[in-house]
Design an enzyme around this catalytic site. Structure first.
Site, short mmCIF file in Angstrom:
data_model
loop_
_atom_site.label_atom_id
_atom_site.label_comp_id
_atom_site.label_asym_id
_atom_site.label_seq_id
_atom_site.Cartn_x
_atom_site.Cartn_y
_atom_site.Cartn_z
N CYS A 59 0.85 -1.19 0.00
CA CYS A 59 0.00 0.00 0.00
C CYS A 59 0.89 1.24 0.00
O CYS A 59 1.81 1.36 0.81
CB CYS A 59 -0.89 -0.01 1.23
SG CYS A 59 -1.90 1.48 1.41
N CYS A 62 0.56 3.14 3.61
CA CYS A 62 1.05 2.62 4.89
C CYS A 62 2.08 1.50 4.75
O CYS A 62 2.55 0.97 5.75
CB CYS A 62 -0.11 2.14 5.74
SG CYS A 62 -0.92 0.62 5.13
N CYS A 77 -6.85 -5.09 -19.09
CA CYS A 77 -7.79 -4.03 -18.70
C CYS A 77 -7.12 -2.68 -18.50
O CYS A 77 -7.81 -1.67 -18.36
CB CYS A 77 -8.54 -4.45 -17.44
SG CYS A 77 -7.49 -4.66 -16.00
N CYS A 108 -7.41 -1.11 1.73
CA CYS A 108 -6.32 -1.62 2.55
C CYS A 108 -6.83 -1.93 3.95
O CYS A 108 -7.54 -1.13 4.56
CB CYS A 108 -5.19 -0.58 2.62
SG CYS A 108 -3.83 -1.06 3.71
N CYS A 111 -4.92 0.81 6.55
CA CYS A 111 -5.16 2.27 6.57
C CYS A 111 -6.44 2.68 5.84
O CYS A 111 -6.72 3.87 5.74
CB CYS A 111 -3.97 3.00 5.99
SG CYS A 111 -3.79 2.81 4.20
N HIS A 114 -8.38 3.31 -0.56
CA HIS A 114 -9.04 2.72 -1.72
C HIS A 114 -7.96 2.18 -2.65
O HIS A 114 -7.01 2.88 -2.99
CB HIS A 114 -9.88 3.77 -2.45
CG HIS A 114 -10.41 3.31 -3.77
ND1 HIS A 114 -11.49 2.46 -3.88
CD2 HIS A 114 -10.00 3.57 -5.03
CE1 HIS A 114 -11.71 2.21 -5.16
NE2 HIS A 114 -10.82 2.88 -5.89
N HIS A 117 -10.98 -2.52 -7.34
CA HIS A 117 -12.16 -3.38 -7.25
C HIS A 117 -11.78 -4.83 -7.55
O HIS A 117 -10.73 -5.07 -8.14
CB HIS A 117 -13.24 -2.92 -8.25
CG HIS A 117 -13.81 -1.58 -7.91
ND1 HIS A 117 -13.22 -0.41 -8.34
CD2 HIS A 117 -14.88 -1.23 -7.17
CE1 HIS A 117 -13.93 0.62 -7.87
NE2 HIS A 117 -14.94 0.14 -7.17
N ASP A 121 -14.08 -12.48 -12.89
CA ASP A 121 -13.72 -12.93 -14.24
C ASP A 121 -12.22 -13.23 -14.36
O ASP A 121 -11.65 -13.16 -15.44
CB ASP A 121 -14.13 -11.89 -15.28
CG ASP A 121 -13.47 -10.53 -15.07
OD1 ASP A 121 -12.69 -10.37 -14.09
OD2 ASP A 121 -13.74 -9.62 -15.86
N ARG A 129 -10.37 -11.38 -10.17
CA ARG A 129 -9.42 -10.43 -10.74
C ARG A 129 -9.42 -9.20 -9.85
O ARG A 129 -10.36 -8.43 -9.83
CB ARG A 129 -9.82 -10.04 -12.17
CG ARG A 129 -8.97 -8.90 -12.75
CD ARG A 129 -9.31 -8.62 -14.21
NE ARG A 129 -10.71 -8.37 -14.46
CZ ARG A 129 -11.28 -7.16 -14.57
NH1 ARG A 129 -10.54 -6.07 -14.47
NH2 ARG A 129 -12.57 -7.05 -14.82
N CYS A 131 -8.42 -5.80 -9.53
CA CYS A 131 -8.07 -4.72 -10.47
C CYS A 131 -7.69 -3.51 -9.63
O CYS A 131 -8.54 -2.88 -8.99
CB CYS A 131 -9.29 -4.45 -11.34
SG CYS A 131 -9.01 -3.24 -12.63
#
Length: 142
Positions: A59, A62, A77, A108, A111, A114, A117, A121, A129, A131
């Protein structure tokens, strides 16, 4: 790469928006907007979507170990994709109904940054997956 390797000297987590902004001042320009406010970097622009060195992805906020390069794959993707998280990563899954879609957001476990997602698939063995935004990650090579 051992995910239990000593972490860089990481100060206590910030307790304010300004603190996070300062903590991430050294990172990618989008890191703050992505990790603290759920933005998404444009596809095919991040530093790790085509990255293939052996090591651990942590991350950016942190330094918590999240993914191994051994679990990374090219999903086509435009974002780094992983088949699974590291054991003990503790990534949180939250329902995300924004943008007229129903998705599972990943944050995470240490901390609450974001990350991206997860979708159903992906390849075996998990069929998932992960992503992930490149700017939400820091790489530690072997």
């Amino acid at each position: 790469m051992n995910a239990d390797a000593p972490l860089p000297d990481v100060p206590a987590l910030p307790d304010s928006d300004d603190g996070w902004r300062q903590r991430l001042a050294h990172a990618h320009p989008m890191a703050y907007a992505v990790t603290r406010h759920g933005a998404t970097e444009p596809p095919f622009t991040g530093s790790y979507w085509r990255h293939d060195e052996p090591g651990i992805y942590r991350c950016v906020c942190c330094h918590h170990p999240l993914f191994s390069s051994e679990d990374k794959f090219d999903a086509g993707c435009g974002w780094p994709s992983y088949v699974q998280e590291l054991p003990g990563a503790g990534i949180k899954r939250l329902m995300d109904e924004s943008h007229g879609m129903v998705r599972v957001e990943l944050r995470c476990g240490r901390c609450d940054a974001h990350l991206g997602h997860v979708f159903d698939d992906g390849p075996l063995p998990t069929g998932e997956r992960y992503c992930i935004n490149s700017c939400a990650l820091d790489f530690q090579g072997q």
